[in-house]
Structures are given as C-alpha cells and as structure tokens.
Motif scaffolding. Structure first.
Motif, PDB file in Angstrom:
ATOM      1  N   ASN A  98     -47.462  36.145 -50.936  1.00  0.00           N
ATOM      2  CA  ASN A  98     -48.120  37.309 -50.519  1.00  0.00           C
ATOM      3  C   ASN A  98     -49.388  37.715 -51.254  1.00  0.00           C
ATOM      4  OD1 ASN A  98     -46.091  37.984 -48.529  1.00  0.00           O
ATOM      5  ND2 ASN A  98     -44.638  38.902 -50.301  1.00  0.00           N
ATOM      6  N   LEU A  99     -49.795  37.095 -52.297  1.00  0.00           N
ATOM      7  CA  LEU A  99     -50.873  37.351 -53.020  1.00  0.00           C
ATOM      8  C   LEU A  99     -52.195  37.102 -51.929  1.00  0.00           C
ATOM      9  CD1 LEU A  99     -50.590  35.275 -56.287  1.00  0.00           C
ATOM     10  CD2 LEU A  99     -50.682  37.801 -55.910  1.00  0.00           C
ATOM     11  N   GLY A 135     -55.147  36.737 -62.926  1.00  0.00           N
ATOM     12  CA  GLY A 135     -55.383  37.903 -63.704  1.00  0.00           C
ATOM     13  C   GLY A 135     -54.164  38.856 -64.111  1.00  0.00           C
ATOM     14  N   ASP A 136     -53.038  38.642 -63.469  1.00  0.00           N
ATOM     15  CA  ASP A 136     -51.759  39.276 -64.105  1.00  0.00           C
ATOM     16  C   ASP A 136     -51.114  38.083 -65.153  1.00  0.00           C
ATOM     17  OD1 ASP A 136     -49.227  40.201 -64.571  1.00  0.00           O
ATOM     18  OD2 ASP A 136     -48.833  40.777 -62.420  1.00  0.00           O
ATOM     19  N   CYS A 137     -51.378  38.267 -66.352  1.00  0.00           N
ATOM     20  CA  CYS A 137     -50.745  37.370 -67.422  1.00  0.00           C
ATOM     21  C   CYS A 137     -49.445  37.092 -67.428  1.00  0.00           C
ATOM     22  CB  CYS A 137     -51.271  37.740 -68.581  1.00  0.00           C
ATOM     23  SG  CYS A 137     -53.025  37.384 -68.753  1.00  0.00           S
ATOM     24  N   ALA A 138     -48.622  38.328 -67.038  1.00  0.00           N
ATOM     25  CA  ALA A 138     -47.225  38.454 -66.989  1.00  0.00           C
ATOM     26  C   ALA A 138     -46.619  37.356 -65.842  1.00  0.00           C
ATOM     27  CB  ALA A 138     -46.598  39.620 -67.028  1.00  0.00           C
ATOM     28  N   PHE A 139     -47.087  37.763 -64.685  1.00  0.00           N
ATOM     29  CA  PHE A 139     -46.800  36.924 -63.599  1.00  0.00           C
ATOM     30  C   PHE A 139     -47.043  35.633 -63.770  1.00  0.00           C
ATOM     31  CE2 PHE A 139     -48.014  35.160 -59.405  1.00  0.00           C
ATOM     32  CZ  PHE A 139     -46.813  35.142 -59.038  1.00  0.00           C
TER      33      PHE A 139
END
Length: 360
Positions: A88-89, A166-170
């Motif tokens: 979905n990105l 850019g979402d390090c956690a993801f």
C-alpha cells in the motif's frame, strides 16, 4: 413367536452387516466424500524431530499436501500486516526495490519488487510480487572474467534489497520479520526433505539439498480486478482463475492466511483447499523433485480461482543445490529434466529466463 423373531433376525442380519460395511467404506474410501479436511496436520516440533514420517508420507501420497501447525514464534498477523503495508506504499517509495526490468539502477533481476499489473488482461502478471532470497551480501568481482558456469553461480546469489521508506521503524521491522519468516519456512522445507528421505529409505536425497542457493520467498498481492480477464478461464472446467492450473517444480511452503481461492485437483475435480489461517503452512512437492524420487508422491496440480477481494499469500520454494545432479532419480532412472539438463543450476537458468534473472 420366538421362532419368528429368529427368522426375522436371520433375514435382517445380512442387510445390517451390509449397511455397516458401506458406512465403513464411506469413512475410509476417499472417493466416497473427497475432502481436504482430512489432510495431515503436523506440528512443527514433530516435523523437525522426525516423529511423524509415516503420517507425512501417507498424506503426501494420498493428497499431495500436508499442513504444518503450532510453529513457535510465528505470527501470521504481523506478516500480513507488514505485507499489506508495503504493497500500500506509494509507488515512488517502492521504486527503490524494483527489479532491473522496472528500475535499471537495481542490478537484481529477481530479488526485489515487481509491480506487475502491466496489462489488465495479462495472463499471469496481474499481481504484485516482492521476492526474498537467502543472500544479504555478495562479494563484488569482475564478472566478465568468469567462465559461463561461474557467471551463472555468481548471478544466482543475488543479494536481497529491502525497503528504505524513510520510516526507520517500519524498514527495520519489515526486514527482520521477513528474514525470520524465510528461516522458518526454510526449516520446514528442509525438515520435509529429511522426513521423506527417512520414510522412503533414500538418504541420498539429502545430498541434493545441502545448499539452497536459489530458495525464494515471494510476498504476493492479487489486487481485485473489476474487469473480467477473458484469458483466464479454465480449460478444465470453465472456472475464472487468477492463477492458471499448474504443478510446482520444487518444494513449496505456502501461506494463504484467511484468503480463499486456492484449489487443487483431487479425484479429477478441483476442490477448495482449506486456508492456512492464523498458524498453519501448506507443504507440497513439485514435478522436478518428485521425479528425483521416482514419482512416489503426488505432485499436486493446483490453481487460484478469481476472487472479489485483494488476495494475499506468501510462497516459499526450496530447490536442490546448484550442482545437484537432476538428470537421474535416486534409483538412477532418467528424469524428465535429464533429457536436457545435468545439474539444477542449468535448469534454473532456463526456468527463470522469462524474468531475466541472468545477464546473457
């Protein structure tokens, strides 16, 4: 009165025995009421410990599949959540992982993201794929100096690419989750090989799977398609399909979550295969590997029926090692692949040629 009762029982006894016999046949004879609900459910610990070899063999000979359950430290909900989040990105965030055909900056031809959906009437490509392999790094070398076979060996070790959104956690959790999922499925497939080698008394089968240079795990999304695909009606029974009828080639470990659609051919009829749900995997064997064991198991023919929802699944394939001799079975009979190939590496080159795995 007593005499009449005795005579009546004498008449009824054969009929009662016949009814009892029919009931037993209905219960034991698969053709009477074919169902995949009776497929073996094997716990992960029993599989890896080798405690249920005969049950696995029996299920594979009858149905061509079995289920693995009670897998420790496995969370299908997390896998499905991150799989859906990735697909979905926005396309620009997934572009960095696209295979070379879609993104020339990525040297990989197979490991990575394949958008698919090129043509609404495409036969097999109206789906999204993200392929993961066993390699994270590869030593850079001067490829042009290698012999053709060594080039092949090098190319087959494509390293994985992972999302950098850019979402390090993801990004971190996605990578770690599916590295772990790859290892779980690899362990299941390898344990299955060992089980078959024991139950069929063919220890040499293990020698063909010492390495798995081209094992692959594919995250898949089949988006809902509003327009009917006229190319995808089954020649067998006219059913509208998302994946055409086929037999796999190697060893498959499949996750369908709670998504219906998978059907398999049993007693000359396609039947719905129960979903894997929260905690199960489906294991089946393909034509190439079945030939190696003299076709003693069922390499099941299956398909995916069209659905009215976005369907997700994860498919893991374990093949023999690169140098495994696939030209002869374990009893030295010529295999179908042996008519053209000597080793698995040669076979995989042609098998994956359509997706440009190699640079030739």
């Amino acid at each position: 009165m007593v005499t009449k009762l005795i005579l009546l029982l004498g008449v009824l006894a054969p009929a009662l025995c016949f009814i009892d016999m029919v009931e037993k046949i209905v219960k034991l004879w698969p053709e009477a009421d074919p169902t995949y609900d009776d497929v073996a459910r094997i716990s992960y610990s029993d599989l890896v410990n080798g405690d249920v070899d005969s049950l696995i063999k029996q299920s594979m000979q009858e149905y061509g599949i079995f289920y693995v359950v009670d897998v420790p430290n496995y969370d299908s909900h997390e896998e499905l959540k991150y799989l859906q989040q990735f697909f979905n990105l926005p396309e620009e965030l997934k572009a960095g992982t696209e295979i070379r055909r879609h993104n020339p900056a990525n040297k990989n031809a197979y490991r990575g993201y394949c958008p698919g959906l090129d043509d609404v009437d495409a036969t097999l490509q109206y789906k999204n794929l993200f392929n993961i392999g066993p390699h994270e790094t590869r030593v850079p070398i001067e490829r042009d100096s290698l012999s053709p076979m060594d080039k092949l060996r090098y190319d087959i070790h494509e390293p994985n690419v992972w999302p950098q959104t850019g979402d390090c956690a993801f990004d971190k959790e996605f990578k770690e989750l599916f590295q772990k999922g790859f290892e779980i499925r690899q362990n299941i497939a390898r344990a299955f090989v060992r089980s078959i080698a024991r139950s069929m008394e063919i220890p040499q089968l293990n020698d063909l799977f010492q390495e798995d240079e081209f094992s692959a795990m594919g995250l898949r999304r089949y988006p809902y398609r509003e327009q009917i695909n006229t190319n995808m009606y089954s020649d067998f029974d006219g059913t509208l399909l998302r994946e055409l009828e086929h037999v796999d080639s190697t060893i498959t470990v499949l996750t369908t979550f709670h998504n219906t659609g998978l059907q398999a051919l049993y007693n000359n009829k396609y039947r719905d295969v129960p979903v894997t749900g929260d905690d199960k995997f489906i294991v089946n064997i393909g034509k190439l590997v079945d030939d190696l064991i003299d076709n003693k198991l069922v390499d099941i023919k299956h398909r995916v029926a069209e659905t009215t929802f976005d369907r997700h699944s994860i498919t893991y394939f374990l093949g023999p090692q690169f140098d495994a001799d696939i030209s002869r079975s374990v009893t030295n009979k010529l295999t179908e692949a042996g008519n053209k190939y000597q080793i698995f590496g040669e076979w995989i080159k042609d098998y994956l040629g359509a997706i440009e795995l190699f640079y030739y």
